[in-house]
Structures are given as C-alpha cells and as structure tokens.
Design a protein around this motif. Structure first.
Motif, PDB file in Angstrom:
ATOM      1  N   TRP A 177       0.830  -1.207   0.000  1.00  0.00           N
ATOM      2  CA  TRP A 177       0.000   0.000   0.000  1.00  0.00           C
ATOM      3  C   TRP A 177       0.865   1.259   0.000  1.00  0.00           C
ATOM      4  O   TRP A 177       0.597   2.202  -0.754  1.00  0.00           O
ATOM      5  N   LEU A 178       1.900   1.287   0.835  1.00  0.00           N
ATOM      6  CA  LEU A 178       2.767   2.470   0.913  1.00  0.00           C
ATOM      7  C   LEU A 178       3.492   2.736  -0.404  1.00  0.00           C
ATOM      8  O   LEU A 178       3.705   3.882  -0.788  1.00  0.00           O
ATOM      9  N   TYR A 179       3.896   1.675  -1.068  1.00  0.00           N
ATOM     10  CA  TYR A 179       4.644   1.812  -2.310  1.00  0.00           C
ATOM     11  C   TYR A 179       3.763   1.568  -3.527  1.00  0.00           C
ATOM     12  O   TYR A 179       4.229   1.098  -4.555  1.00  0.00           O
ATOM     13  N   LYS A 180       2.494   1.881  -3.404  1.00  0.00           N
ATOM     14  CA  LYS A 180       1.537   1.840  -4.521  1.00  0.00           C
ATOM     15  C   LYS A 180       1.536   0.513  -5.269  1.00  0.00           C
ATOM     16  O   LYS A 180       1.984   0.416  -6.411  1.00  0.00           O
ATOM     17  N   ASN A 181       1.076  -0.509  -4.566  1.00  0.00           N
ATOM     18  CA  ASN A 181       0.940  -1.854  -5.140  1.00  0.00           C
ATOM     19  C   ASN A 181       2.263  -2.435  -5.624  1.00  0.00           C
ATOM     20  O   ASN A 181       2.332  -3.088  -6.660  1.00  0.00           O
ATOM     21  N   GLU A 182       3.303  -2.189  -4.868  1.00  0.00           N
ATOM     22  CA  GLU A 182       4.624  -2.725  -5.191  1.00  0.00           C
ATOM     23  C   GLU A 182       4.571  -4.254  -5.217  1.00  0.00           C
ATOM     24  O   GLU A 182       3.976  -4.877  -4.351  1.00  0.00           O
ATOM     25  N   LYS A 183       5.192  -4.831  -6.231  1.00  0.00           N
ATOM     26  CA  LYS A 183       5.181  -6.291  -6.364  1.00  0.00           C
ATOM     27  C   LYS A 183       6.589  -6.892  -6.324  1.00  0.00           C
ATOM     28  O   LYS A 183       6.753  -8.077  -6.521  1.00  0.00           O
ATOM     29  N   ASN A 184       7.604  -6.075  -6.057  1.00  0.00           N
ATOM     30  CA  ASN A 184       8.971  -6.573  -5.978  1.00  0.00           C
ATOM     31  C   ASN A 184       9.132  -7.354  -4.673  1.00  0.00           C
ATOM     32  O   ASN A 184       9.107  -6.774  -3.593  1.00  0.00           O
ATOM     33  N   PRO A 185       9.335  -8.674  -4.763  1.00  0.00           N
ATOM     34  CA  PRO A 185       9.392  -9.482  -3.540  1.00  0.00           C
ATOM     35  C   PRO A 185      10.570  -9.125  -2.633  1.00  0.00           C
ATOM     36  O   PRO A 185      10.460  -9.223  -1.413  1.00  0.00           O
ATOM     37  N   ILE A 186      11.685  -8.675  -3.213  1.00  0.00           N
ATOM     38  CA  ILE A 186      12.841  -8.310  -2.389  1.00  0.00           C
ATOM     39  C   ILE A 186      12.511  -7.089  -1.535  1.00  0.00           C
ATOM     40  O   ILE A 186      12.818  -7.062  -0.334  1.00  0.00           O
ATOM     41  N   LEU A 187      11.889  -6.087  -2.129  1.00  0.00           N
ATOM     42  CA  LEU A 187      11.500  -4.895  -1.376  1.00  0.00           C
ATOM     43  C   LEU A 187      10.489  -5.251  -0.288  1.00  0.00           C
ATOM     44  O   LEU A 187      10.614  -4.811   0.862  1.00  0.00           O
ATOM     45  N   ILE A 188       9.511  -6.062  -0.628  1.00  0.00           N
ATOM     46  CA  ILE A 188       8.467  -6.421   0.340  1.00  0.00           C
ATOM     47  C   ILE A 188       9.054  -7.206   1.509  1.00  0.00           C
ATOM     48  O   ILE A 188       8.797  -6.887   2.677  1.00  0.00           O
ATOM     49  N   ILE A 189       9.872  -8.211   1.224  1.00  0.00           N
ATOM     50  CA  ILE A 189      10.461  -9.018   2.296  1.00  0.00           C
ATOM     51  C   ILE A 189      11.429  -8.178   3.122  1.00  0.00           C
ATOM     52  O   ILE A 189      11.510  -8.314   4.346  1.00  0.00           O
ATOM     53  N   GLY A 190      12.182  -7.292   2.465  1.00  0.00           N
ATOM     54  CA  GLY A 190      13.060  -6.385   3.202  1.00  0.00           C
ATOM     55  C   GLY A 190      12.275  -5.466   4.135  1.00  0.00           C
ATOM     56  O   GLY A 190      12.690  -5.221   5.279  1.00  0.00           O
ATOM     57  N   PHE A 191      11.140  -4.978   3.664  1.00  0.00           N
ATOM     58  CA  PHE A 191      10.273  -4.132   4.486  1.00  0.00           C
ATOM     59  C   PHE A 191       9.743  -4.922   5.678  1.00  0.00           C
ATOM     60  O   PHE A 191       9.730  -4.431   6.807  1.00  0.00           O
ATOM     61  N   VAL A 192       9.332  -6.153   5.430  1.00  0.00           N
ATOM     62  CA  VAL A 192       8.838  -7.021   6.510  1.00  0.00           C
ATOM     63  C   VAL A 192       9.946  -7.254   7.541  1.00  0.00           C
ATOM     64  O   VAL A 192       9.700  -7.194   8.752  1.00  0.00           O
ATOM     65  N   ALA A 193      11.172  -7.494   7.073  1.00  0.00           N
ATOM     66  CA  ALA A 193      12.297  -7.707   7.994  1.00  0.00           C
ATOM     67  C   ALA A 193      12.550  -6.457   8.834  1.00  0.00           C
ATOM     68  O   ALA A 193      12.798  -6.554  10.046  1.00  0.00           O
ATOM     69  N   LEU A 194      12.473  -5.282   8.221  1.00  0.00           N
ATOM     70  CA  LEU A 194      12.667  -4.024   8.952  1.00  0.00           C
ATOM     71  C   LEU A 194      11.595  -3.843  10.017  1.00  0.00           C
ATOM     72  O   LEU A 194      11.899  -3.526  11.176  1.00  0.00           O
ATOM     73  N   ILE A 195      10.352  -4.062   9.657  1.00  0.00           N
ATOM     74  CA  ILE A 195       9.263  -3.942  10.636  1.00  0.00           C
ATOM     75  C   ILE A 195       9.451  -4.960  11.754  1.00  0.00           C
ATOM     76  O   ILE A 195       9.266  -4.657  12.933  1.00  0.00           O
TER      77      ILE A 195
END
Length: 124
Positions: free
Chosen positions: A49-67
C-alpha cells in the motif's frame, strides 16, 4: 486496501493484548509464532500500500524484515524497561532463540503474502 491494513493492524494488536492480558503466550507457546506470521503478512500488505501496489518481492520481504526488527527492539525495551519498572524485575525472559523465531515467522508471513498475491494476479 486501506481498510484491510487498518483491520489487520487492530486484529493482530487486539490478539496480542488479549494474549498478554490472559497469559496466552504461556499457555500456548505457539501463539506468538502465529501472531508474528500474521504480523509479517500485515507488514507486507502495508508495504504494498505504501509503495503503490509494489510487487517486488525483495523490497516487500526487506520491508517485513525491517518492521520485524523494529518490533523486536520495541518488545525488548518494553519487557526490560516498562515491565521491569512495573514489576521491579530487570531479568525478564527473552532469548535469542525467541527473537530469531519471531523474525523467521515474520518473514514466513511476508513470504506467504507475496506468494498468494502473485497467484492472485497471475490468474487475472
């Protein structure tokens, strides 16, 4: 998607508060892992949602790891400062094994979100 993020946040946090209030973490040792998996999926949804329907799995998993890391830091501070102040005990149990299990569960939740999100959009 905005409502799902809000509902998901309150669901995970509500279950966390109930677990702390009723001692469910001690009764059901697996409960923490389930909530961290749900939290990882929620963080992946938030990233999309923050990155406007971002579908890059590396970015998403990295974001999850940060959170997940930020959550673990806050959990450590809460347990060792706030709870120590309330109960007068600085040596509350928190192990590296628990922290790593929590982070792994966060990543599993985020990965499940990526997997099912890709299945959803592949069929469209």
């Amino acid at each position: 998607m905005g409502k799902a993020i809000i509902y998901g946040f309150f669901l995970v946090q509500g279950l966390n508060v109930l677990a702390m209030f009723f001692g469910l973490y001690a009764i059901f040792p697996w409960y923490d892992t389930v909530l961290h998996t749900m939290g990882g999926a929620w963080a992946a949804l938030l990233c999309g949602w923050l990155y406007k329907n971002e579908k890059n799995p590396i970015l998403i998993i990295g974001f999850v790891a940060l959170i997940g890391l930020l959550w673990e830091f806050s959990e450590y501070l809460f347990l060792n400062d706030v709870m120590a102040w309330i109960f007068g005990n600085k040596n509350l149990p928190m192990t590296i094994s628990d922290t790593l299990t929590d982070l792994f569960a966060d990543l599993i939740g985020g990965s499940l979100f990526v997997f099912f999100n890709r299945l959803k959009f592949r069929n469209k």
